[in-house]
Scaffold this active site. Structure first.
Site, PDB file in Angstrom:
ATOM      1  N   GLU A 131     -71.187 -19.229 -11.956  1.00  0.00           N
ATOM      2  CA  GLU A 131     -70.336 -19.069 -13.148  1.00  0.00           C
ATOM      3  C   GLU A 131     -71.067 -18.411 -14.331  1.00  0.00           C
ATOM      4  O   GLU A 131     -70.362 -17.806 -15.143  1.00  0.00           O
ATOM      5  CB  GLU A 131     -69.784 -20.423 -13.559  1.00  0.00           C
ATOM      6  CG  GLU A 131     -68.756 -21.012 -12.611  1.00  0.00           C
ATOM      7  CD  GLU A 131     -69.356 -21.491 -11.295  1.00  0.00           C
ATOM      8  OE1 GLU A 131     -68.657 -21.417 -10.275  1.00  0.00           O
ATOM      9  OE2 GLU A 131     -70.517 -21.937 -11.310  1.00  0.00           O
ATOM     10  N   ASP A 183     -17.578   4.958  -0.896  1.00  0.00           N
ATOM     11  CA  ASP A 183     -16.330   4.502  -0.292  1.00  0.00           C
ATOM     12  C   ASP A 183     -16.617   4.126   1.165  1.00  0.00           C
ATOM     13  O   ASP A 183     -17.777   4.022   1.572  1.00  0.00           O
ATOM     14  CB  ASP A 183     -15.283   5.619  -0.423  1.00  0.00           C
ATOM     15  CG  ASP A 183     -13.847   5.090  -0.454  1.00  0.00           C
ATOM     16  OD1 ASP A 183     -13.558   4.134   0.274  1.00  0.00           O
ATOM     17  OD2 ASP A 183     -13.022   5.656  -1.190  1.00  0.00           O
ATOM     18  N   ASP A 239     -64.641 -27.633  -5.937  1.00  0.00           N
ATOM     19  CA  ASP A 239     -65.031 -28.999  -5.580  1.00  0.00           C
ATOM     20  C   ASP A 239     -63.895 -29.969  -5.889  1.00  0.00           C
ATOM     21  O   ASP A 239     -63.931 -30.728  -6.871  1.00  0.00           O
ATOM     22  CB  ASP A 239     -66.307 -29.386  -6.325  1.00  0.00           C
ATOM     23  CG  ASP A 239     -67.482 -28.489  -5.947  1.00  0.00           C
ATOM     24  OD1 ASP A 239     -67.406 -27.838  -4.888  1.00  0.00           O
ATOM     25  OD2 ASP A 239     -68.458 -28.415  -6.719  1.00  0.00           O
ATOM     26  N   ASP A 297     -72.603 -19.688  -4.444  1.00  0.00           N
ATOM     27  CA  ASP A 297     -72.099 -20.815  -5.215  1.00  0.00           C
ATOM     28  C   ASP A 297     -72.788 -20.816  -6.575  1.00  0.00           C
ATOM     29  O   ASP A 297     -73.744 -20.058  -6.818  1.00  0.00           O
ATOM     30  CB  ASP A 297     -72.394 -22.107  -4.441  1.00  0.00           C
ATOM     31  CG  ASP A 297     -71.644 -23.319  -4.987  1.00  0.00           C
ATOM     32  OD1 ASP A 297     -70.780 -23.140  -5.862  1.00  0.00           O
ATOM     33  OD2 ASP A 297     -71.929 -24.433  -4.525  1.00  0.00           O
ATOM     34  N   ASP A 348       0.868  -1.177   0.000  1.00  0.00           N
ATOM     35  CA  ASP A 348       0.000   0.000   0.000  1.00  0.00           C
ATOM     36  C   ASP A 348       0.906   1.228   0.000  1.00  0.00           C
ATOM     37  O   ASP A 348       1.366   1.686   1.045  1.00  0.00           O
ATOM     38  CB  ASP A 348      -0.895  -0.030   1.243  1.00  0.00           C
ATOM     39  CG  ASP A 348      -1.714   1.244   1.405  1.00  0.00           C
ATOM     40  OD1 ASP A 348      -1.804   2.031   0.453  1.00  0.00           O
ATOM     41  OD2 ASP A 348      -2.259   1.451   2.515  1.00  0.00           O
ATOM     42  N   ASP A 383      -3.917   5.310  -5.688  1.00  0.00           N
ATOM     43  CA  ASP A 383      -4.194   6.614  -5.091  1.00  0.00           C
ATOM     44  C   ASP A 383      -3.255   7.672  -5.656  1.00  0.00           C
ATOM     45  O   ASP A 383      -2.312   8.129  -4.993  1.00  0.00           O
ATOM     46  CB  ASP A 383      -4.067   6.518  -3.568  1.00  0.00           C
ATOM     47  CG  ASP A 383      -5.048   5.512  -2.988  1.00  0.00           C
ATOM     48  OD1 ASP A 383      -6.038   5.191  -3.664  1.00  0.00           O
ATOM     49  OD2 ASP A 383      -4.828   5.044  -1.858  1.00  0.00           O
ATOM     50  N   ASP A 417     -10.451  -3.359  -1.629  1.00  0.00           N
ATOM     51  CA  ASP A 417      -9.313  -2.448  -1.449  1.00  0.00           C
ATOM     52  C   ASP A 417      -8.460  -2.927  -0.283  1.00  0.00           C
ATOM     53  O   ASP A 417      -8.814  -3.842   0.452  1.00  0.00           O
ATOM     54  CB  ASP A 417      -9.882  -1.045  -1.185  1.00  0.00           C
ATOM     55  CG  ASP A 417      -8.834   0.054  -1.325  1.00  0.00           C
ATOM     56  OD1 ASP A 417      -7.696  -0.239  -1.756  1.00  0.00           O
ATOM     57  OD2 ASP A 417      -9.159   1.213  -1.007  1.00  0.00           O
ATOM     58  N   GLU A 436      -3.231  -5.599  -0.098  1.00  0.00           N
ATOM     59  CA  GLU A 436      -1.834  -5.898  -0.462  1.00  0.00           C
ATOM     60  C   GLU A 436      -1.167  -6.933   0.450  1.00  0.00           C
ATOM     61  O   GLU A 436      -0.205  -7.549  -0.023  1.00  0.00           O
ATOM     62  CB  GLU A 436      -1.003  -4.604  -0.458  1.00  0.00           C
ATOM     63  CG  GLU A 436      -1.345  -3.660  -1.571  1.00  0.00           C
ATOM     64  CD  GLU A 436      -2.672  -2.935  -1.354  1.00  0.00           C
ATOM     65  OE1 GLU A 436      -3.330  -2.602  -2.358  1.00  0.00           O
ATOM     66  OE2 GLU A 436      -3.061  -2.739  -0.192  1.00  0.00           O
ATOM     67  N   HIS A 455     -12.658  10.017  -9.168  1.00  0.00           N
ATOM     68  CA  HIS A 455     -12.648   9.634  -7.745  1.00  0.00           C
ATOM     69  C   HIS A 455     -11.630  10.485  -7.022  1.00  0.00           C
ATOM     70  O   HIS A 455     -10.516  10.669  -7.502  1.00  0.00           O
ATOM     71  CB  HIS A 455     -12.287   8.143  -7.650  1.00  0.00           C
ATOM     72  CG  HIS A 455     -12.161   7.628  -6.247  1.00  0.00           C
ATOM     73  ND1 HIS A 455     -13.120   7.831  -5.271  1.00  0.00           N
ATOM     74  CD2 HIS A 455     -11.191   6.869  -5.659  1.00  0.00           C
ATOM     75  CE1 HIS A 455     -12.739   7.230  -4.153  1.00  0.00           C
ATOM     76  NE2 HIS A 455     -11.569   6.645  -4.362  1.00  0.00           N
TER      77      HIS A 455
END
Length: 1604
Positions: A1261, A330, A1365, A1258, A206, A542, A443, A446, A600
């Protein structure tokens, strides 16, 4: 002793340093001081080193030898006296030679990496171009060409002796040229390395990349050597991970000094530099192909301070409309900088941040640093890692080594250990579930340490202080890292230090694959080692905001291209310090052409994102300009990455690689290429506008002016950089947009730059940009200018077949019938594939379109080149109108109809905003129209996924047949009903499902009671959407593996509504917001219920009630089926049940409730007064024929019997119907007068006959026991009864009127509009439900419950539903879960199946298992049919009763939780019975789970579903506790778990992180509600839990409150 060095007379440039210190002659070396300090004063004699003995050639391509050390003083002691040499030509372009000892101590052989690198070694039988020679007297090594003498060398080790001791190895070799490139990681100020006595240490550290010669983050002992203008080149790779240094000297020559391991060299040969890189990547692994979106521009900053500041940054850059794909956070997002945590104050909304970005098509990447904090505060990731012994240990191998990184005092994960890898994967998966993101940045690997070695320093031994220390930064190996005697699974940290980042990458790859599955993601690592590029990209560390670092970034990128890490870039505008506007502007220009393009910077400095310089600044303008060029060229860049991935070609390429014959290019490193065809010439110095650039010998075109470039003196003012296209190139392009999600929706194009011969060539790789599969590669097309081309390619036969859309879905198709429709006939051997299919342009085309802020209107015309759809009586409609309305950010509608003729439209009112949405930026979707064939395409903005695409052939719109198809986003489709489906997720292998409401018991592909043309699609990105077709005609849907879906409906219009989620749960919430939220049932209706068709009299019910109380089985509701009626007449009590009203009063007085059944059909044959019929006739409520046909009632037959008959039940059914069933009239419930009549009949029954608490409707339909009408003759148009196309319905050969009314029957809508039953048949149950619900509330004054058999979208606003049913069969037990989950989608959460089955006798084990499962149906009722034995809990034996009581006690205990879920469904639209995928959508294993389900988010039910099951299998995803032992965590996640399931047991689990309210069970809810409430608290991994409670009086109307 007595040794005399034989000192050679050699050029100064050939001297190899014998010992870079004092005591030269004591080491047996030659001492000759000079006035030049760069040249070694102490150098090796010729009588030092090893001699070769026992030279063998066991194969033509293999040489072995034994090396014996010559008698000579030792440099550092512990010399190895005997070595082995193994040399092998592994391919005709790769030579490996390895010098090693057979002793294993202290020599880390990288055996694991050997496997990774050399997974396939092989031998060529032909003559090898390159070989080695060994001399018997003195070991030396030569690589040369067979066509030349041995003096034409590549790698000649004769210039200096070999040194090989335990902790010091040295080898020198003379090289053929000074053109040396590579070695890393360092800041090389120039790409071509300086050979004037430069020493480069290699050891991961680093350190700041500030231009010195010190070692940086990565470890790359690889260089490339260009020999001469011929292009012939070779590369040398030393596979050794120990600390080392490499010396370059003017001979030219190279010397390696490493302090451990072995000498394991690979020499790679190529005719060009590019070929050498390809050979090297063939060895170590070719680079990963990144997702397309990762090639977009990216923003990051260390310490935004808060999520609010991050969002402010996002918004100000969005506002510039600058291309921008990715936002980072970050370490400042973390709680105290601890991995796997987030700051719940400053970043409290981080769990929603990814969704915020996805809404605009952007992605989110976060950082992890690997080190774990040690301290007294709770930190679960650390605790779990400690338990698994996941850390790097001190030299004792037991005590974790402690250091200090960002969180403070830390331990360091040992990613070389499997225990650590498992821990890391698990922690990452846990964290991803909490914080959704798209990729990962790792990061500090190392490995970095703010202490020297450890918090206690390092021991004095030969690992921490070896005999020789290479010239690493600080000249101490453990500076800013760990003690070298620390222990890892792969060995001492001394040996594996430089592999720390590599091992973390491998572990992280496992984690990413676990979380993202088949979807590609991105990994970015700081520390690296050869082979990392297979998994990860890298940034150059960096750097600083200065003009040096903007220059030095280019050599850095070019070197990582050599190293196999093409996804590379520097922090744009610099990480440390504050850039001037000019520097940042120039850096944004060149950074737009970094493969990894990210701005960045560090904390403590001003923001440097482009918009921070002002929205109208020159910096924003030029940044936007060049980023738009980048995005235009992304198809080219993506193709380069594909080539890197498949062949090892470089992406960012040195000019020398393409123009090696021109020696002027050998040191060009202030310009670079994308591939071979795009030359980037940035301005890298302040105040410069004119630049002398080197233009290689080729035709070059200025990108921005498209002029041929003829000069090199470039004018590059403040807003420009040089950009040139090489003649002979074709570059694929795409119109840019603000993100790649949107740009990928745009058309593609080609830039064609002709060479001197008037020709050009190029290639394109294209896929979906996200998944790991490859879709399409185009190359070698040979296009000529000024010609128009249609590009076509042959599909795999299966793929081609799956693109067919059925033109003849009817039965008995043949070639003649097919071609009569203008379609294509081609047989196929693939099952299900249509043989008759539509031509590609069959359908409609756009004639006119108008777009507004809130939608668009489109006119379309039928393609008249094709014949009509050829269905007699159903003419095609040639001109249609399309209206697309953007109702909300998450909902749109598209409607297609005939603008010239009024057609039936569904009268169901939906909840849509009064004013459509006009804010394009807020929408989750984008809509496009295709011209020919016409189609609608809907894209999800956040991912670019096409979730609807009807631009396929076959769109047909005729009077009685409409067909439309769409491609689907994935194969994960759920919904459509009501039909029995064998799985919850649909099988798309050419299955067709009919929908037409019918009195049809559940059965495979049988259309049942309700109609729900709604589905939920789950996309591959885990986003979900829902689609409703608001059409009530008979229809079917066909799935095919394309994946695609085809709708066919027999009338009306196409009226689609789409909701965008993006989660499965939010899809249901949005859908129920559209159709209406579910009703909140009364609390008591959540109790257990008993019913039977076939009670002989009220005594049976009384006895049952007595026995249930005696057994202590919880029980709230008793039913009366049609047995209670006199001759099955609505509202008439049978004499056999004369005591029922008194019994009901008694039961209700003891806290029980009663529900009775009502059928819609009313007898019309009564000889005694029958007020229900008489008042109905007076109010004209019954369905009749159209007046032009008759003014008569359309008579059917249902349950009511003729008066004064005795039914002989031994006769067959049809005879019984003919002889005994009365004529019956069907109320038309659309009419307000019918609703008033119905309410009055119910009120009279309640007031005058019997009290009740709920209603069960019932046969709606509507069902009839005759077909169409009595006598079977339907009046009017026969096509309505037997339309030109019949969906695959049950008994379809008998027509639509089978077991129901004539389709010509007329009904009247509330508006007064008269409609055919043909159009509204599927709405009959829907129209019946609201009047019933209104009557119940009006009559009882309480909430109660209505249960209906036939349903349609929005029925759930008023009623629950049972699954019909069913049969007493094991498969029906399992399928009931699927049915419940589907009705959860449909907005009807109060649902369940008849426990133990309706038809056929149940059996003991089946019924007991069904009681266990049914105890967790929201609607929990045991019900069976007439003629079958009793199956209620007290009808079996004591064991059965006890098990039933125990499981129902659990239900009653949890009713406060279930009631709360029902309330949340009522107010939010949430599901109650919930599929696992709704909660665990990131786990694709849940997508097909239908044998388990959840109550809400927190309670998992895993029933036994087969006979003699003593174990069940459950899919677990998160922290679950066994219900019966709340403190017992089950201990597994995201896997199938086999659990003991004896007959008395059902497996129940509570999810960690939730609080479930409960109440002690009693015999019914009247008494249980009087007990105190309690809480079950199941802690999450972070020892937290939350929950909510809704409580009211349980049956009141309104005034409902939520406790959370």
């Amino acid at each position: 002793e007595g040794f005399v060095p034989q000192c050679p007379n050699i050029p100064l440039s050939h001297r190899v340093d014998c010992f870079p210190d004092q005591q030269c002659e004591q080491r047996g070396c030659c001492w000759n001081p000079l006035d030049e300090r760069n040249v070694p004063w102490c150098f090796f004699p010729v009588n030092h080193g090893y001699t070769a003995e026992s030279v063998n050639k066991p194969r033509a391509n293999v040489m072995t030898a034994t090396l014996k050390r010559m008698a000579a003083p030792s440099l550092f002691g512990a010399d190895v006296t005997e070595l082995s040499l193994h040399a092998e030509m592994q391919t005709n372009k790769r030579l490996r030679f390895k010098v090693h000892t057979d002793r294993h101590h202290l020599f880390f052989l990288l055996s694991l990496l050997n496997i990774l690198f050399c997974s396939h070694t092989y031998t060529h039988t032909r003559t090898h171009r390159h070989w080695v020679t060994c001399c018997f007297s003195l070991f030396f090594f030569v690589s040369c060409s067979s066509s030349s003498s041995y003096n034409t060398f590549r790698f000649d080790t004769t210039m200096a002796p070999l040194v090989f001791s335990d902790q010091y190895l040295q080898l020198s070799a003379k090289l053929p040229s000074h053109n040396i490139y590579g070695l890393g990681e360092h800041v090389h100020q120039n790409y071509r390395l300086d050979t004037n006595w430069r020493t480069w240490p290699i050891f991961t550290r680093d350190a700041f990349p500030n231009g010195g010669t010190h070692n940086l983050y990565g470890h790359y002992p690889f260089f490339l050597c260009l020999e001469d203008e011929s292009g012939k080149s070779f590369g040398v790779f030393l596979m050794n991970s120990n600390a080392m240094e490499v010396v370059l000297q003017p001979a030219p020559a190279v010397t390696y000094r490493t302090i451990g391991g072995v000498l394991d060299f690979y020499i790679l040969f190529g005719d060009t530099p590019e070929q050498v890189v390809q050979e090297f990547l063939e060895l170590i692994g070719r680079p990963v192909i990144p997702p397309y979106w990762s090639l977009g521009f990216q923003l990051s900053r260390w310490n935004y301070g808060s999520l609010a500041e991050v969002k402010a940054t996002v918004e100000r850059n969005r506002a510039t409309n600058m291309p921008y794909d990715i936002q980072y956070t970050d370490i400042d997002y973390m709680e105290d900088k601890k991995d796997f945590t987030y700051d719940k104050v400053k970043f409290s909304e981080l769990p929603q941040f990814a969704d915020y970005l996805h809404e605009k098509g952007q992605k989110y990447i976060l950082i992890l640093v690997g080190s774990k904090r040690v301290g007294n505060t709770p930190y679960e990731a650390y605790d779990r890692g400690t338990a698994q012994k996941a850390w790097v240990f001190q030299s004792d191998g037991k005590t974790p080594l402690l250091g200090e990184v960002w969180p403070g005092e830390t331990v360091f994960p040992d990613y070389t250990s499997q225990a650590c890898i498992d821990w890391w994967v698990d922690e990452y998966e846990r964290f991803y579930r909490e914080i959704k993101h798209d990729a990962l940045w790792i990061d500090m690997n190392e490995v970095a340490n703010f202490k020297k070695g450890s918090i206690n320093g390092c021991a004095d031994n030969n690992l921490n202080y070896p005999p020789y220390t290479p010239r690493v930064l600080d000249e101490v190996l453990y500076s800013k890292t760990l003690c070298m005697d620390a222990k890892q699974a792969w060995g001492n940290h001394y040996d594996v230090h430089s592999l720390y980042g590599y091992s973390m990458v491998l572990a992280t790859e496992h984690a990413l694959q676990r979380v993202f599955g088949e979807n590609r993601t991105l990994m970015l690592t700081r520390s690296s080692f050869p082979g990392v590029g297979k998994y990860s990209g890298h940034w150059l560390g960096d750097n600083g905001a200065n003009w040096n670092d903007i220059k030095w970034a280019i050599p850095g990128m070019l070197e990582f291209g050599l190293f196999g890490v093409p996804y590379i870039g520097a922090d744009i505008c610099g990480f440390f310090d504050e850039p001037s506007e000019e520097l940042c502007r120039r850096w944004m220009q060149v950074g737009a052409f970094y493969p990894f393009s990210r701005n960045h910077n560090a904390e403590g400095y001003k923001p440097q994102d482009p918009a921070a310089f002002g929205p109208d600044s020159l910096l924003v303008a030029t940044s936007k300009h060049y980023l738009e060029i980048r995005y235009t060229l992304l198809p080219y860049l993506y193709t380069l990455f594909y080539k890197a991935h498949t062949t090892g070609e470089t992406v960012v390429r040195p000019v020398m690689h393409e123009f090696f014959t021109d020696s002027n290019t050998w040191d060009v490193d202030r310009q670079f290429l994308w591939g071979k065809n795009l030359l980037i010439t940035p301005v890298l110095d302040p105040g410069v506008e004119w630049l002398q650039a080197y233009i290689p010998d080729a035709v070059w075109y200025n990108y921005e002016s498209v002029n041929r470039k003829k000069h090199v003196n470039m004018h590059l003012p403040a807003d420009k950089l040089g950009l040139h296209i090489r003649g002979g190139a074709i570059l694929p392009t795409q119109r840019p947009n603000v993100t790649t999600t949107y740009s990928r929706l745009n058309p593609m194009g080609l830039i064609i730059a002709l060479d001197d011969n008037g020709q050009a060539a190029g290639e394109l790789f294209w896929d979906d940009g996200d998944t790991r599969g490859i879709v399409l590669t185009l190359q070698g097309l040979g296009l000529a200018l000024r010609e128009t081309y249609v590009l076509a390619w042959d599909l795999d036969p299966v793929d081609e077949a799956y693109q067919r859309f059925d033109c003849y879905p009817e039965e008995n198709s043949d070639e003649a019938k097919c071609k009569a429709r203008g379609c294509i006939w081609q047989q196929s051997t693939i099952a299900g594939v249509p043989w008759c299919y539509f031509p590609t342009d069959y359908g409609y085309s756009v004639s006119n379109s108008q777009q507004t802020l809130s939608g668009m209107t489109v006119d379309i015309n039928r393609n008249m080149r094709y014949r009509s759809s050829n269905r007699p009586g159903s003419p095609d409609i040639n001109n249609l109108r399309v209206e697309i309305i953007y109702h909300k950010s998450d909902m749109l509608q598209f409607k297609i109809w005939d603008p010239t003729t009024e057609r039936y439209e569904v009268p169901v009112e939906l909840s849509v905003p009064a004013t459509p949405d006009t804010d394009e930026n807020s929408r989750l979707y984008k809509v496009q129209i295709t011209q020919n064939p016409f189609g609608i395409q809907v894209y999800r903005k956040s991912t670019g996924t096409k979730i609807w695409d009807s631009s396929v052939p076959g769109f047909t719109f005729s009077d009685m047949f409409i067909q439309v198809s769409t491609r689907l986003a994935s194969e994960n489709i759920y919904g459509f009903g009501e039909t029995e489906h064998p799985t919850y997720r649909h099988n798309l292998d050419f299955h067709t499902w009919g929908m037409f409401s019918k009195d049809q018991p559940p059965g495979y592909k049988m259309n049942c009671y309700g109609v729900h043309p709604f589905y939920m699609g789950l996309e591959d990105t885990t986003d979900a959407h829902g689609v409703l077709l608001l059409n009530s005609n008979a229809m079917d849907v066909t799935f095919q593996p394309t994946p695609a879906l085809t709708y066919r409906t027999l009338g009306g219009i196409l009226d689609f509504y789409m909701v965008l989620g993006p989660t499965p749960e939010s899809v249901v919430q949005q859908y129920t917001e559209l159709i209406g939220r579910p009703v909140l049932p009364a609390y008591w209706s959540l109790g257990f219920q008993l019913c039977r068709y076939g009670y002989v009299n009220d005594t049976e019910i009384s006895d049952l009630y007595r026995d249930m109380k005696k057994a202590g089985i919880p029980y709230d509701v008793q039913y009366g089926d049609i047995d209670y009626m006199e001759r099955q007449l609505d509202f008439v009590l049978s004499s056999d049940f004369s005591n029922l009203p008194a019994l009901v009063d008694t039961m209700r007085g003891e806290g029980m409730r009663f529900i009775f059944i009502l059928d819609p059909a009313i007898s019309g044959n009564e000889t005694q007064p029958y007020p229900a019929f008489e008042r109905g006739v007076a109010a004209d409520v019954f369905i009749k024929w159209p007046k032009e046909l008759s003014d008569e009632i359309v008579w059917g037959k249902v349950w009511p019997d003729f008066p004064n008959v005795t039914v002989d039940e031994s006769l067959d059914w049809d005879t019984q119907v003919e002889l005994y069933r009365a004529f019956a009239a069907f109320p038309d419930f659309f009419r307000d007068t019918t609703a008033a009549w119905w309410r009055q009949e119910i009120k009279d029954f309640y007031d005058k006959t019997m009290k009740f608490d709920g209603l069960w409707i019932d046969m709606n339909e509507p069902a009839s026991f005759v077909h169409g009408t009595v006598g079977g003759k339907c009046l009017g148009n026969p096509l309505l009864e037997n339309p030109p196309y019949m969906p695959p319905l049950e008994s379809k050969h008998l027509g639509l009127n089978h077991k129901t009314l004539c389709m010509n029957s007329e009904q009247i809508l509330p508006s007064g509009k008269r409609v055919k039953h043909y159009d509204v048949h599927n709405l009959y149950g829907w129209s019946h439900t609201k009047p019933t619900y209104d009557a119940l509330l009006n009559v009882t004054g309480k909430r109660g419950i209505v249960v209906t058999r036939s349903t349609y979208p929005s029925s759930g606003k008023w009623a629950g539903h049972w699954l019909g049913d069913n049969f007493a069969a094991w498969d029906q037990l399992e399928k009931s879960i699927i049915g419940m989950m589907e009705f959860s989608l449909f907005g009807i959460p109060y649902t369940g199946a008849d426990i133990c089955g309706f038809f056929n006798p149940s059996e003991y084990e089946l019924c007991l298992r069904w009681m266990q499962l049914g105890a967790f149906y929201p609607y929990s009722r045991n019900h069976n049919g007439k003629g079958n034995p009793r199956q209620d809990p007290v009808s079996w034996d004591e064991r059965f009763a006890n098990v039933s009581r125990d499981v129902l006690n659990i239900r009653y205990t949890l009713l406060p939780y279930l009631y709360t879920l029902m309330y949340e469904a009522h107010v939010k639209g949430s599901t109650v019975v919930r599929p696992l995928l709704h909660e665990f959508v990131d786990d694709k294993n849940t997508y097909g789970v239908h044998k388990q389900f959840l109550w809400g988010p927190a309670f998992l039910i895993t029933p036994a579903l087969a006979k003699v099951w003593t174990h069940t299998h459950t899919h677990t995803h998160t922290h679950f506790y066994i219900y019966t032992y709340i403190s017992h965590y089950i201990g597994v996640r995201r896997q199938m778990l086999t659990m003991n399931t004896p007959l008395e047991h059902i497996n129940l689990h509570i999810r960690g992180g939730y609080i479930i309210p409960w109440q002690k069970a009693e015999p019914n809810t009247f008494f249980s509600r009087k007990n105190p409430l309690g809480l079950i608290v199941a802690l999450s991994d972070s020892n937290t839990a939350q929950g909510s409670l809704f409580w009211d009086d349980g049956e009141g109307i309104g005034n409902q409150n939520m406790l959370a």
